[in-house]
Design a protein around this motif. Structure first.
Motif, PDB file in Angstrom:
ATOM      1  N   SER A  85      66.491 -24.687  28.845  1.00 52.39           N
ATOM      2  CA  SER A  85      66.636 -24.180  27.178  1.00 52.39           C
ATOM      3  C   SER A  85      67.577 -24.481  26.676  1.00 52.39           C
ATOM      4  O   SER A  85      69.159 -24.990  27.540  1.00 52.39           O
ATOM      5  CB  SER A  85      65.958 -22.405  27.142  1.00 52.39           C
ATOM      6  N   ASN A  87      70.209 -23.405  24.290  1.00 55.35           N
ATOM      7  CA  ASN A  87      70.208 -23.167  22.758  1.00 55.35           C
ATOM      8  C   ASN A  87      71.409 -23.081  21.671  1.00 55.35           C
ATOM      9  O   ASN A  87      72.491 -23.787  21.273  1.00 55.35           O
ATOM     10  CB  ASN A  87      71.384 -21.918  23.653  1.00 55.35           C
ATOM     11  N   ASP A  98      60.995 -26.443  23.695  1.00 54.25           N
ATOM     12  CA  ASP A  98      61.423 -25.217  23.811  1.00 54.25           C
ATOM     13  C   ASP A  98      62.635 -24.768  25.292  1.00 54.25           C
ATOM     14  O   ASP A  98      63.624 -24.909  25.390  1.00 54.25           O
ATOM     15  CB  ASP A  98      61.580 -24.329  23.636  1.00 54.25           C
ATOM     16  N   MET A 100      61.164 -22.312  26.967  1.00 59.35           N
ATOM     17  CA  MET A 100      61.470 -20.553  27.363  1.00 59.35           C
ATOM     18  C   MET A 100      60.003 -20.912  28.170  1.00 59.35           C
ATOM     19  O   MET A 100      59.386 -21.225  27.425  1.00 59.35           O
ATOM     20  CB  MET A 100      62.044 -20.082  26.003  1.00 59.35           C
ATOM     21  N   SER A 131      66.322 -21.268  32.289  1.00 59.70           N
ATOM     22  CA  SER A 131      65.574 -19.793  31.386  1.00 59.70           C
ATOM     23  C   SER A 131      64.862 -18.270  31.838  1.00 59.70           C
ATOM     24  O   SER A 131      64.842 -17.749  31.629  1.00 59.70           O
ATOM     25  CB  SER A 131      64.921 -20.378  30.077  1.00 59.70           C
ATOM     26  N   ASP A 440      64.701 -18.255  18.652  1.00 60.27           N
ATOM     27  CA  ASP A 440      65.039 -20.238  18.691  1.00 60.27           C
ATOM     28  C   ASP A 440      64.338 -20.589  17.775  1.00 60.27           C
ATOM     29  O   ASP A 440      63.990 -20.088  16.931  1.00 60.27           O
ATOM     30  CB  ASP A 440      63.968 -20.145  20.572  1.00 60.27           C
ATOM     31  N   ASN A 494      61.318 -17.611  20.415  1.00 63.13           N
ATOM     32  CA  ASN A 494      61.599 -16.534  21.223  1.00 63.13           C
ATOM     33  C   ASN A 494      62.782 -15.454  20.882  1.00 63.13           C
ATOM     34  O   ASN A 494      63.872 -16.287  19.628  1.00 63.13           O
ATOM     35  CB  ASN A 494      61.914 -17.131  22.822  1.00 63.13           C
ATOM     36  N   ARG A 496      65.216 -12.821  21.475  1.00 64.40           N
ATOM     37  CA  ARG A 496      66.167 -13.016  22.925  1.00 64.40           C
ATOM     38  C   ARG A 496      66.778 -11.478  22.501  1.00 64.40           C
ATOM     39  O   ARG A 496      67.568 -11.793  21.557  1.00 64.40           O
ATOM     40  CB  ARG A 496      65.785 -13.043  24.056  1.00 64.40           C
ATOM     41  N   GLN A 508      62.750  -9.277  24.250  1.00 63.34           N
ATOM     42  CA  GLN A 508      62.248  -9.811  23.831  1.00 63.34           C
ATOM     43  C   GLN A 508      61.166 -10.159  23.944  1.00 63.34           C
ATOM     44  O   GLN A 508      60.044  -9.271  23.595  1.00 63.34           O
ATOM     45  CB  GLN A 508      62.191 -10.971  24.849  1.00 63.34           C
ATOM     46  N   TYR A 510      58.587 -13.112  21.306  1.00 62.28           N
ATOM     47  CA  TYR A 510      57.849 -14.310  20.634  1.00 62.28           C
ATOM     48  C   TYR A 510      56.809 -14.223  19.201  1.00 62.28           C
ATOM     49  O   TYR A 510      56.178 -13.337  19.061  1.00 62.28           O
ATOM     50  CB  TYR A 510      56.790 -14.999  21.589  1.00 62.28           C
TER      51      TYR A 510
END
Length: 544
Positions: A85, A87, A98, A100, A131, A440, A494, A496, A508, A510
């Motif tokens: 992933s 960041n 992404d 994740m 990830s 994200d 995400n 988290r 975490q 979504y």
């Protein structure tokens, strides 16, 4: 064979991107071919197996310019699934990429996957990382730097050099050993030490010339602890935080919490000598410390003497520093217009969401939760379940918008939100440890943080003029942090804890940013080369 298939696939993918996904063909393309393998290093004097990319630990650095297209073919030579992933990279209209587990299937062993990314309307200092599982504890991370386009003014002269500092905590145990400890209900102890660019004590050197100014991009890539960064005898002039140019303030040292990135300018204005570059842990007992070396090219002395002292467990010191970090309103960002031209403080809030973290014990196992929900990883990415309309993978709109303070429970939860709404998110931390949260797909305005319980009266202390925007923010013990965010990026994103142990154990969920529109202006279609796993296996992505 795997390389030949990957080359053909990469060519096909670029063609598909141009024809279907609409990523801007007039912007440059940068191609990367990465082989993910195990390797052995001695970062703390003990032989350890780490995750390498192209034989490097940390992995290769990505240097690109605003709006560049990044075609990254990742070949997994591990004996377990792997996923990367990005960041801070916002993946505009493209949460499929992404990386994740809720958006992208892991890359199986001996397989490859080609990411198609764009640094759309972004500048700044970021990093990539593994990830899934606790791979991040074994490496696989690297720097991602996005430069301004040539005609966009930058609010400081070009530095004589541009250094990357990937710093963070490190364990002598492998990621597999750490994972087994968690699965057996055991607590993971304090890290064994800290690393700077994959090296231990005095293992890395930054060479400078007297009288010149250098940029240092510092990211905390650890999994458990906040850090403090400082250089003996030198000031750190903060200039950028995760893609935002800041007011240029001098600091003796900087706190950098899990998942955060900062850019500072350092002028080599001292006598020609060698100086300690120090990274130490924050809010831990004992304090962990490691060093690198700032070497003046005309120095003939080896670094020596006492280390410069830094803060240790002081919360107030760190909170005051956080309050001092402000946006440079007159500086350009990725576009020529000033950063301050978006008047976030004048926009009417449409929704408030409060997220409270807590420890949890469920079925006799240690877990962590947000609003009493401990996230249960699904066998199929949530984004694919949406696309294929697969029932039972997750529970839409099952994430409470406010703390329930009830008995914690397991659930594959998502928070339903609407595209183009302007929201306030309150992170409430009633625990005794510092939390660090990442969202994200977005950068948000950090409008306030303070001790105690948040109430509507807390809004009186908000910074509604020059709050910095970033994608990762800290929440101090027994305290709150408030952010404003415009939900302008459709997808599954995400939210988290950046403490990877807490994230792995459920802290975490979504956020589904939804629009009924099927326009390519709002969201790109599923990638033709998307890996399909779980209940999506055997289905078809889409025709050309």
């Amino acid at each position: 064979m795997i390389e030949n298939r990957a080359l053909c696939l990469s060519t096909l993918v670029v063609f598909l991107v141009l024809l279907v996904n609409g990523i801007n063909g007039e912007n440059p393309y940068r191609h990367y071919d990465w082989k993910v393998t195990y390797g052995y290093v001695y970062p703390m004097g003990v032989k350890q197996q780490v995750i390498m990319i192209n034989g490097q630990f940390p992995g290769p650095q990505i240097d690109c310019v605003t709006n560049d297209n990044l075609i990254i073919s990742v070949h997994n030579y591990l004996n377990e699934p792997f996923l990367i992933s990005w960041n801070g990279l916002q993946q505009r209209r493209n949460s499929y990429q992404d990386g994740m587990p809720g958006t992208t299937c892991p890359i199986p062993p001996r397989r490859n996957f080609t990411y198609i990314l764009q640094a759309k309307d972004q500048i700044g200092s970021f990093f990539y990382f593994p990830s899934i599982a606790l791979h991040k504890a074994s490496g696989g991370f690297g720097a991602l730097r996005i430069y301004s386009r040539p005609r966009i003014p930058v609010p400081f002269p070009p530095p004589a050099g541009d250094f990357t500092v990937l710093a963070g905590d490190w364990y002598k145990k492998s990621h597999r050993q750490l994972t087994r400890m968690l699965e057996r209900g055991r607590n993971i102890p304090m890290p064994d030490g800290l690393l700077i660019n994959g090296r231990g004590w005095n293992g890395y050197t930054f060479t400078v010339e007297q009288g010149r100014t250098y940029r240092f991009r510092i990211s905390n890539v650890g999994i458990a602890t906040s850090i403090n960064f400082r250089i003996a005898g030198h000031k750190l002039k903060l200039v950028e935080v995760e893609g935002t140019h800041t007011l240029q303030t001098n600091y003796a040292s900087l706190d950098i919490h899990l998942g955060q990135s900062y850019s500072v300018l350092v002028t080599a204005d001292q006598a020609p000598d060698d100086y300690y570059v120090v990274v130490s842990s924050r809010f831990t007992k004992p304090v962990l410390t490691t060093t690198a070396v700032l070497h003046y090219r005309n120095s003939w002395k080896k670094v020596s003497g006492p280390l410069p002292r830094g803060p240790t467990t002081q919360i107030g010191w760190s909170l005051n520093q956080a309050h001092s970090i402000r946006m440079n309103l007159s500086a350009s960002g990725p576009r020529p217009n000033p950063q301050g031209s978006y008047h976030y403080g004048l926009i009417k809030l449409q929704r408030t969401i409060m997220l409270a973290n807590s420890p949890a014990y469920i079925n006799g196992q240690q877990r962590y939760a947000i609003n009493s929900v401990s996230y249960l990883q699904a066998d199929t990415p949530l984004k694919l379940a949406d696309y294929f309309n697969i029932p039972g993978v997750y529970y839409p709109n099952s994430m409470p918008s406010y703390p329930t303070w009830g008995t914690p429970y397991l659930k594959t939860a998502s928070l339903q939100t609407d595209y183009r709404t302007f929201v306030e998110i309150i992170f409430q931390n009633m625990e005794d440890s510092v939390q660090s949260y990442h969202i994200d797909g977005y950068a948000f305005f950090v409008v306030g943080m303070d001790g105690g319980q948040w109430t509507p009266r807390s809004r009186l202390s908000y910074n509604l003029r020059d709050a910095v925007t970033r994608s990762t923010v800290q929440v101090y013990p027994k305290a709150w942090t408030a952010v404003y965010m415009s939900l302008d990026n459709v997808g599954m994103w995400n939210i988290r804890s950046e403490n990877w142990i807490r994230q792995y154990l459920g802290q975490q969920f979504y956020m589904r940013v939804y629009t009924p529109s099927r326009s390519l202006r709002d969201e790109y279609p599923i990638p033709k080369n998307a890996l399909l796993c779980g209940r999506a296996r055997g289905r078809h992505t889409r025709p050309l």
